[in-house]
Design an enzyme around this catalytic site. Structure first.
Site, PDB file in Angstrom:
ATOM      1  CE  LYS A  96      -3.757  -2.368   2.082  1.00  0.00           C
ATOM      2  NZ  LYS A  96      -4.375  -2.892   3.299  1.00  0.00           N
ATOM      3  CD  GLN A 136      -3.804  -4.759   6.713  1.00  0.00           C
ATOM      4  OE1 GLN A 136      -3.375  -3.519   6.051  1.00  0.00           O
ATOM      5  NE2 GLN A 136      -4.373  -5.627   6.570  1.00  0.00           N
ATOM      6  CG  ASP A 195     -10.102  -0.272   4.873  1.00  0.00           C
ATOM      7  OD1 ASP A 195      -9.855  -0.585   3.892  1.00  0.00           O
ATOM      8  OD2 ASP A 195      -9.386  -0.704   6.030  1.00  0.00           O
TER       9      ASP A 195
END
Ligand code: NDP
Length: 297
Positions: free
Chosen positions: A56, A100, A123
């Site tokens: 990422k 995460q 997200d």
């Protein structure tokens, strides 16, 4: 490209096309003094998470964005993570925040997700964004994997309007937001949506009448060719390891769809790997660029 009778949907190529578009957009924003910034927070040292996080950061930098990773030890108290999120929420150079998953057991993921400013929740897991997705408000953020599936359908010119879409899987990460995306009005949507799951009575009866089948089950090769209508569009979200003594690593990756039998009847199909997988990070960066645009600073 085709396999059997089916057109192979190339997620590697589409993800690159999305990144190329983003690179141009990032350059335009730079002229206005805006550099989209994504901060990924990694708690602990889960090896798979470490790989995702590196990827990422690397991809965001390649596009000219500000990609940062904050690494915290596994025993970090939850209050410390919350304080970090508060700082990132207040930082105008950070447009996207991603914590995460999975978090260490002593942390409550729900509380953490709710702490992130919804305007920076790239997200798309904050309840405000989940709600906006369902309502059809375009300024929210949709979860990256189902958004990536929709992007594949659009870029391959799949006509979704009025079509029967059957989704197998009802997770909050894939199945449910996938349904919310496909039922909306607009491109790559306007579907009649059915969600199946482990309690569904006759799965094959549903998949057999589907124009579009989206498998997000997490079990190898559940959907076989005999469960599909000829000409169906088949999207395989699953990533499963199966033992294979002949493979260099002793395993290989397969989807939730049995590729060989399905590709003989489908009109379009995604391979695993190289289908949905590569789209997720591309859509994360797309969300981040839009977050920066919407913040306007
Ligand atoms: P979950 O395990 O959270 O959900 C799986 C769903 O499948 C559940 O709703 C479950 O039903 C349903 N299910 C399980 N077995 C059956 C069955 N035999 N028949 C019908 N339904 C069944 O998984 P996720 O949604 O998180 O992920 C799904 C897959 O997608 C995984 O392989 C994962 O690795 C992959 N994935 C890939 C991503 C990417 O490409 N970037 C990102 C995210 C996920 P019930 O709810 O009743 O238990």
């Amino acid at each position: 490209m085709s396999h059997g009778s089916a057109t192979l949907i190339d997620g590697v190529a589409v993800a690159k096309a999305v990144r190329d578009d983003l690179q141009r957009e990032v350059a335009e924003l730079a002229e206005r003094g805006i550099v989209p910034g994504l901060t990924v927070v990694l708690v602990g040292d889960d090896p798979a998470s470490a790989v995702y996080v590196r990827s990422k950061e690397k991809t965001s930098k390649e596009l000219g964005m500000k990609g940062e990773t904050v690494r915290l030890p596994a025993d970090t108290p939850q209050a410390e993570l919350e304080a970090l999120i508060d700082r990132l929420n207040a930082d105008p150079t950070v447009h996207g925040i991603l914590v995460q998953s999975p978090l260490p057991k002593h942390m409550d993921e729900n509380t953490i997700v709710r702490r992130i400013d919804p305007a920076k929740d790239v997200d798309g897991f904050h309840p405000v964004n989940v709600g906006k997705l369902l309502i059809g408000e375009k300024d929210g953020f949709a979860p990256c994997t189902p958004a990536g599936v929709q992007e594949l359908l659009v870029r391959y010119g799949v006509d979704t309007s009025g079509k029967d879409a059957v989704i197998i899987g009802r997770s909050n990460i894939v199945g449910k937001p996938m349904a919310a995306l496909l039922v909306q009005q607009g491109a790559g949507a306007n579907c009649t949506v059915t969600i199946c799951h482990s309690r569904t009575k006759d799965l094959a009866a549903h998949t057999r009448r589907a124009d579009i089948v989206i498998a997000a089950i997490g079990k190898p090769e559940v959907i076989t060719g005999d469960m599909l209508r000829p000409g169906a569009v088949v999207i395989d979200v699953g990533i499963n390891r199966v033992n294979d003594a002949s493979a260099p690593k002793g395993y290989r990756l397969v989807g939730d769809v049995h590729f060989e039998s399905a590709s003989a009847v489908a009109s379009h199909i995604t391979p695993v790997p190289g289908g949905v997988g590569p789209m997720t990070i591309a859509m994360l960066l797309k969300n981040t660029v839009r977050a920066a645009r919407q913040a306007g600073k």
